[in-house]
Design a protein around this motif. Structure first.
Motif, short mmCIF file in Angstrom:
data_model
loop_
_atom_site.label_atom_id
_atom_site.label_comp_id
_atom_site.label_asym_id
_atom_site.label_seq_id
_atom_site.Cartn_x
_atom_site.Cartn_y
_atom_site.Cartn_z
N SER A 13 -52.69 77.36 -62.73
CA SER A 13 -51.26 77.14 -62.94
C SER A 13 -50.87 75.71 -62.53
O SER A 13 -51.28 75.25 -61.46
CB SER A 13 -50.48 78.17 -62.12
OG SER A 13 -49.11 78.00 -62.31
N LYS A 17 -51.03 73.67 -69.30
CA LYS A 17 -51.35 74.37 -70.55
C LYS A 17 -50.11 74.75 -71.36
O LYS A 17 -50.15 74.65 -72.58
CB LYS A 17 -52.30 75.55 -70.34
CG LYS A 17 -51.77 76.65 -69.50
CD LYS A 17 -52.85 77.61 -69.14
CE LYS A 17 -52.34 78.64 -68.15
NZ LYS A 17 -51.55 78.13 -67.03
N SER A 37 -46.41 86.98 -73.80
CA SER A 37 -46.90 88.01 -72.88
C SER A 37 -45.74 88.73 -72.20
O SER A 37 -44.62 88.23 -72.17
CB SER A 37 -47.74 87.36 -71.78
OG SER A 37 -48.91 86.79 -72.31
N ARG A 41 -42.88 89.26 -63.33
CA ARG A 41 -42.18 88.27 -62.48
C ARG A 41 -40.81 87.95 -63.09
O ARG A 41 -40.54 88.27 -64.24
CB ARG A 41 -43.03 87.00 -62.27
CG ARG A 41 -43.05 85.99 -63.41
CD ARG A 41 -43.39 84.60 -62.86
NE ARG A 41 -43.82 83.65 -63.88
CZ ARG A 41 -43.01 83.00 -64.71
NH1 ARG A 41 -41.70 83.25 -64.73
NH2 ARG A 41 -43.51 82.13 -65.58
N TYR A 53 -41.69 84.70 -72.18
CA TYR A 53 -42.26 86.01 -71.78
C TYR A 53 -41.28 87.12 -72.13
O TYR A 53 -40.09 86.88 -72.35
CB TYR A 53 -42.42 86.07 -70.24
CG TYR A 53 -43.60 85.32 -69.67
CD1 TYR A 53 -44.90 85.81 -69.81
CD2 TYR A 53 -43.41 84.14 -68.94
CE1 TYR A 53 -45.98 85.12 -69.24
CE2 TYR A 53 -44.49 83.45 -68.39
CZ TYR A 53 -45.77 83.96 -68.55
OH TYR A 53 -46.84 83.30 -68.00
N GLU A 74 -53.43 92.14 -66.31
CA GLU A 74 -54.02 91.83 -65.00
C GLU A 74 -52.91 91.65 -63.97
O GLU A 74 -51.83 91.17 -64.31
CB GLU A 74 -54.77 90.48 -65.03
CG GLU A 74 -55.99 90.41 -65.93
CD GLU A 74 -57.20 91.15 -65.41
OE1 GLU A 74 -57.31 91.36 -64.18
OE2 GLU A 74 -58.03 91.53 -66.24
N VAL A 103 -53.45 82.90 -71.03
CA VAL A 103 -53.75 84.02 -70.14
C VAL A 103 -54.62 83.57 -68.97
O VAL A 103 -55.22 82.50 -69.01
CB VAL A 103 -54.47 85.19 -70.88
CG1 VAL A 103 -53.61 85.77 -71.98
CG2 VAL A 103 -55.79 84.74 -71.46
N ASP A 104 -54.71 84.39 -67.93
CA ASP A 104 -55.51 84.03 -66.77
C ASP A 104 -57.00 84.15 -67.12
O ASP A 104 -57.35 84.67 -68.19
CB ASP A 104 -55.14 84.91 -65.56
CG ASP A 104 -55.93 86.18 -65.52
OD1 ASP A 104 -55.88 86.94 -66.51
OD2 ASP A 104 -56.63 86.42 -64.53
N GLY A 107 -58.35 87.68 -67.97
CA GLY A 107 -57.78 88.13 -69.24
C GLY A 107 -58.48 87.42 -70.40
O GLY A 107 -58.78 88.03 -71.43
N ARG A 139 -42.89 69.95 -61.13
CA ARG A 139 -42.28 70.89 -62.08
C ARG A 139 -40.98 71.45 -61.50
O ARG A 139 -40.08 71.82 -62.23
CB ARG A 139 -43.28 72.01 -62.39
CG ARG A 139 -42.79 73.02 -63.37
CD ARG A 139 -43.94 73.82 -63.96
NE ARG A 139 -44.43 74.84 -63.03
CZ ARG A 139 -45.46 75.64 -63.27
NH1 ARG A 139 -46.12 75.55 -64.40
NH2 ARG A 139 -45.84 76.53 -62.38
N ARG A 150 -50.33 79.81 -56.02
CA ARG A 150 -50.99 79.25 -57.19
C ARG A 150 -52.13 78.31 -56.80
O ARG A 150 -53.21 78.36 -57.40
CB ARG A 150 -49.94 78.52 -58.07
CG ARG A 150 -49.15 79.49 -58.91
CD ARG A 150 -47.75 79.04 -59.24
NE ARG A 150 -46.94 80.22 -59.49
CZ ARG A 150 -46.84 80.82 -60.66
NH1 ARG A 150 -47.46 80.32 -61.70
NH2 ARG A 150 -46.12 81.92 -60.80
N GLU A 157 -60.22 80.13 -60.00
CA GLU A 157 -60.08 79.96 -61.45
C GLU A 157 -61.06 78.90 -61.99
O GLU A 157 -61.69 79.10 -63.03
CB GLU A 157 -58.64 79.58 -61.79
CG GLU A 157 -57.69 80.73 -61.54
CD GLU A 157 -56.22 80.33 -61.51
OE1 GLU A 157 -55.41 81.10 -62.02
OE2 GLU A 157 -55.88 79.25 -60.97
P1 5GP Z 1 -47.02 81.66 -64.90
O1 5GP Z 1 -46.37 82.56 -63.92
O2 5GP Z 1 -47.34 80.28 -64.36
O3 5GP Z 1 -46.27 81.59 -66.21
O4 5GP Z 1 -48.43 82.28 -65.29
C1 5GP Z 1 -49.29 82.65 -64.28
C2 5GP Z 1 -50.63 83.05 -64.82
O5 5GP Z 1 -50.55 84.23 -65.63
C3 5GP Z 1 -51.30 81.98 -65.70
O6 5GP Z 1 -52.65 81.89 -65.27
C4 5GP Z 1 -51.20 82.58 -67.08
O7 5GP Z 1 -52.25 82.11 -67.90
C5 5GP Z 1 -51.34 84.06 -66.78
N1 5GP Z 1 -50.88 84.93 -67.88
C6 5GP Z 1 -49.78 84.78 -68.66
N2 5GP Z 1 -49.72 85.74 -69.59
C7 5GP Z 1 -50.82 86.53 -69.41
C8 5GP Z 1 -51.32 87.70 -70.07
O8 5GP Z 1 -50.76 88.21 -71.03
N3 5GP Z 1 -52.46 88.24 -69.57
C9 5GP Z 1 -53.13 87.71 -68.52
N4 5GP Z 1 -54.25 88.31 -68.14
N5 5GP Z 1 -52.69 86.62 -67.87
C10 5GP Z 1 -51.55 86.03 -68.31
#
Ligand code: 5GP
Ligand code: ADP
Length: 191
Positions: A13, A17, A37, A41, A53, A74, A103-104, A107, A139, A150, A157
């Motif tokens: 994070s 990306k 996704s 949160r 999201y 996840e 995705v993480d 995932g 950010r 993170r 990661e």
């Molecule tokens: P952020 O909170 O910074 O938007 O995302 C945190 C993490 O969740 C990042 O590593 C992102 O790639 C991951 N993430 C976002 N959407 C998905 C998803 O649909 N599936 C999985 N497994 N991880 C996700």
């Protein structure tokens, strides 16, 4: 019509990306559609439900998971879940676009297993841990607690990088975006 491909981007994070993805989506020749996704949160900064999201309560998230509505999900950070809805994959690929997902690391490897040769997994690397921390702070959308969570996960990661199909370092944003676009273009052109 050629079947849409699956492009997976993962990175610690704060690497950049989401910034790269939003630039790639503007490149019409790549014909990308973003997989939105679901997450448990809360929205950050100017994020909107149904754009960055689908923001669900923890209870709603768990209910949908139990209903089998996710391709994968996840608990990426303790107490915070993220997942890819099957309905999203259908919405984007059904419209004849290549699906791009953020995705993480776990995932990413699960999706790769699920979709096989149709999917390409790209790992985006920060130039250094110091720069990653700088970007997370610049950010200015995360709380101190969330920044610490993170950063604490970044080494874990990074240890997955070698298991991805390819890696791109996001040092200069223009260069990294161009390189990622080239990788996607050549993958999308394959049968
Ligand atoms: P952020 O909170 O910074 O938007 O995302 C945190 C993490 O969740 C990042 O590593 C992102 O790639 C991951 N993430 C976002 N959407 C998905 C998803 O649909 N599936 C999985 N497994 N991880 C996700
Ligand atoms: P991620 O989606 O990986 O969590 P973001 O796309 O939100 O990361 O980027 C984190 C921060 O770093 C943002 O403020 C973004 O503008 C900035 N950023 C992205 N790429 C670069 C880069 N190559 N150089 C400097 N700052 C960058």
């Amino acid at each position: 019509m050629k079947e849409g491909k699956i492009i997976i981007l993962s990175a610690p994070s704060g690497t950049g990306k989401s910034t790269i993805i939003s630039r790639l989506i503007e490149m019409e020749d790549l014909a990308l559609g973003f997989s939105i996704s679901a997450t448990s949160r809360s929205p950050r900064g100017a994020e909107q439900h149904g754009r960055e999201y689908y923001f669900l309560s923890e209870e709603e998230f768990k209910k949908r998971a139990a209903n089998g509505e996710f391709v994968e999900w996840e608990e990426v950070y303790p107490g915070t879940c993220y997942g890819t809805l099957l309905s999203e994959v259908k919405r984007v690929t059904g419209a004849g676009r290549n699906l791009i997902m953020d995705v993480d690391v776990k995932g990413a490897l699960n999706i790769k297993k699920f979709f096989g040769a149709k999917a390409l997994a790209i790992f985006v690397m920060p130039p250094s841990k110091e720069e990653l921390e700088k970007r997370l702070r610049a950010r200015s959308t995360d709380t101190e607690e969330s920044i610490i969570k993170r950063l604490a996960k970044a080494d874990f990661e990074m240890s997955f990088a070698d298991r991805f199909d390819t890696r791109v370092v996001n040092d200069d944003l223009e260069v990294a975006t161009r390189r990622t676009a080239e990788i996607i273009r050549s993958f999308a052109a394959k049968d």
